[in-house]
Design an enzyme around this catalytic site. Structure first.
Site, mmCIF file in Angstrom:
data_model
loop_
_atom_site.group_PDB
_atom_site.id
_atom_site.type_symbol
_atom_site.label_atom_id
_atom_site.label_comp_id
_atom_site.label_asym_id
_atom_site.label_seq_id
_atom_site.Cartn_x
_atom_site.Cartn_y
_atom_site.Cartn_z
ATOM 1 N N GLU A 33 4.458 44.159 -0.222
ATOM 2 C CA GLU A 33 4.805 42.781 -0.412
ATOM 3 C C GLU A 33 6.022 42.405 0.137
ATOM 4 O OE1 GLU A 33 5.609 40.852 -4.376
ATOM 5 O OE2 GLU A 33 5.349 39.100 -3.558
ATOM 6 N N ARG A 259 3.830 58.213 -8.344
ATOM 7 C CA ARG A 259 5.026 57.910 -7.837
ATOM 8 C C ARG A 259 6.051 58.838 -7.587
ATOM 9 N NH1 ARG A 259 6.908 52.870 -7.141
ATOM 10 N NH2 ARG A 259 5.928 51.071 -8.419
ATOM 11 N N LYS A 269 12.975 47.957 -7.392
ATOM 12 C CA LYS A 269 13.598 46.858 -6.745
ATOM 13 C C LYS A 269 14.615 45.946 -7.475
ATOM 14 C CE LYS A 269 9.979 45.934 -3.262
ATOM 15 N NZ LYS A 269 8.724 45.046 -3.299
#
Length: 552
Positions: A33, A259, A269
């Site tokens: 994104e 992850r 983030k």
RNA sequence: UGGGGUGUCGCCAAGCGGCAAGGCACCGGGUUUUGAUCCCGGCAUUCGCAGGUUCGAAUCCUGCCACCCCAGCCA
């Protein structure tokens, strides 16, 4: 063994699918994104997706999952493309955008409504949460769940037309409010957002959610293996539900892997943004940041990052990877490829009293200890040179392999010298060392058989140049800065950056180009800063130190 | 018994019924004009725990335990 392609559960699935004829070509995608900068975790995902496609003769798309204009921007779209390219990957065809499929998504939404599988719900966010139930209790059906198809169609069209305000209505799938999987409790397909989108402008007043978009994006692009991280596992039943209930052109499958969590770093983030916003670091590309652009500015190489991703493997288990592994990969690549040079970080003048003041010898030095293809450069040797203050002591035990008063040391690529005297200032600090050269010791041991104790780097005082060297270290001094209820801001390493303004570098370094990496012998790996370096004002960033096994 | 996952050396990770790969880290030793590199050697009688099946299990079964993810109109 060295070049064995990484075998993991995903490769096994792909090999099986290829062998059984389930698919004839592998098509993957990296779907960020555009709401932030890519970090080391994304780098792993990029390596996994592009790597698998590459290893199996397939293709990998770069697709921006831009379904939420609220958080996205063109700036991120550009930086992400730059980062992917820098890592050395090439996406198939043009860059894709989820937003370019918005019309198709809308038509599919209408289709679901017509099938009685979706409805417009007027519950506000708070009410919806109440109706959703909890992890242990089933939810309740929305009072709007049985709205007639015609009414739903009308309402949906009006939502699209912008007749309602944000949060007034949503489109939801009619699945099962009692499902133990929260994602199946009539998930939201569309929400109203009256905000211009970076790609579609003001064309849309409603935007699809991740769940209603991702699988369909994959289907439209003919993705065969849609690879994501573990936290999306619970979404897979919904991913499948949409593909099963919509007339999609292909049938992708979703697979999840664990992850990457490197020790001593954070990859959230939100938290990285906090570091930038609170000026703990200089920006998203600060060399201490685990962002791709930060690592790039730090001097990490694409090859090293890719090697690291190979080393850690791809599995379904969650864990913390020791950053020492990343550091190993960096050193391995730089050791093999970085030209050597000499720099003195803490200059201490050495006057070679037997060496003529007006004499300069040009000494040839190999740029690499084993790679002749890297050539050599000339080192001007003069009466006054700088060595590092750490490399001289008036007296020391036998383990100290540097210059000691009355003893000998080899100046790297030059003469063996012997220290005769020290000059101190009023504070008693050593400000200068007087020494003399041992004749005929260029490339030779002293004829008298007294070998030097060690080898140290040096730079001609008159021919060398001043440089700024930025010494970077780990940003956090805690192995898991944000684990549990740790306050990551409390674990910031106060010495993560130390700036040396008066380092002395050999003249050949003036020819360094921004982003060019070197090993400053006995110090570590350094890179000419991508933005601030110039031959007029040389600026080098410390990438990583040399491995240091020196005890005592 | 809400659902979904994961547990093999300090860390990552092979293994998928035949008797524990490899890498990182660490510890020895050798070479060396970088205390680097390189080279040699060491490093899990044991696979979360407990039972069971089997000639034989980390691999199969049962039961526990631990940790991670899910209640955004984020992705």
């Amino acid at each position: 063994m060295e070049n064995t392609p990484a075998s993991n559960f995903l490769q096994t699935i792909i090999s099986d699918d290829l062998a059984s004829g389930k698919v004839t070509e592998i098509v993957t995608r990296f779907p960020p994104e555009p709401n932030g900068y890519l970090h080391i975790g994304h780098a792993k995902s990029i390596c996994v997706n592009f790597g698998l496609a590459e290893a199996n003769g397939g293709r990998c798309n770069l697709r921006f999952d831009d379904t939420n204009p609220e958080k996205e921007s063109q700036e991120f779209i550009e930086s992400i493309q730059q980062d992917v390219r820098w890592l050395g990957f090439t996406w198939d065809g043009e860059v894709r955008f989820a937003s370019s499929y918005f019309q198709q998504f809308y038509e599919w939404a209408v289709y679901l409504v017509e099938q009685g599988k979706a409805y417009v719900c007027d519950l506000n966010a708070e009410q919806a949460r109440e109706y959703r139930g909890t992890l242990k209790e089933p939810g309740r059906n929305s009072p709007y769940r049985d709205r007639p198809v015609a009414e739903n169609l009308d309402l949906l069209a009006r939502m699209k037309a912008g007749e309602f305000g944000e949060g007034e209505r949503v489109l939801r799938a009619r699945i099962d409010m009692a499902s133990p999987n929260m994602n199946m409790r009539d998930p939201i397909l569309y929400r109203i957002r009256k905000m211009p989108h970076h790609q579609t402008g003001t064309e849309w007043a409603i935007y699809p959610t991740y769940d209603f978009a991702h699988g369909q994006e994959d289907a439209i692009e003919g993705i065969t293996h849609s690879i994501c991280t573990l936290e999306f596992e619970d979404h897979r039943p919904l991913y499948d539900w949409f593909l099963d209930n919509l007339p999609v052109p292909s049938r992708p499958r979703q697979y999840e892997f664990g992850r990457l969590n490197p020790s001593y770093t954070i990859t959230s983030k939100r938290k990285l943004k906090q570091l930038v916003d609170e000026a703990v670091v200089a920006g998203w590309d600060d060399p201490r940041m685990p962002t791709v652009s930060g690592m790039r500015r730090r001097g990490y190489t694409p090859a090293a990052i890719r090697k690291f991703c190979d080393m850690i493997g791809t599995t379904r288990s969650d864990g913390v990877v020791d950053v020492a592994m990343l550091e190993f990969a960096i050193r391995e690549d730089l050791n093999a490829n970085a030209p050597r040079a000499m720099a003195v970080l803490k200059p201490l003048k050495v006057v070679l009293t037997d060496y003529p003041e007006d004499k300069t010898e040009m000494l040839a030095a190999p740029n690499h200890p084993t790679r002749e293809d890297l050539g050599q450069r000339q080192l001007p040797f003069t009466r006054e040179v700088y060595i590092d203050a750490e490399d001289f002591r008036e007296e020391a035990n036998k383990k100290y392999k540097r210059l000691v008063l009355g003893k000998r040391v080899r100046l790297r690529n030059a003469y063996v010298i012997e220290a005769d005297a020290v000059v101190k200032n009023d504070a008693g600090e050593i400000v200068e060392v007087h020494a003399h050269t041992i004749p005929n010791t260029i490339g030779e041991n002293p004829e008298d058989g007294v070998k030097p104790k060690g080898v140290i780097q040096w730079v001609s005082a008159s021919a060398g140049k001043r440089a700024e060297i930025r010494l970077y270290d780990r940003l956090f001094n805690h192995e898991a800065p944000d684990r549990g209820d740790n306050d990551f801001m409390a674990h910031i390493n106060p010495e993560s950056l130390q700036i040396v303004n008066n380092a002395w570098i050999e003249p050949s370094l003036l020819e360094a180009l921004p982003e060019q990496g070197f090993q400053f012998e006995r110090e570590g790996y350094f890179v000419a800063d991508r933005y601030d370096h110039s031959s007029e004002m040389p600026v080098f960033n410390k990438t990583i130190g040399l491995r240091d096994t020196w005890n005592d």
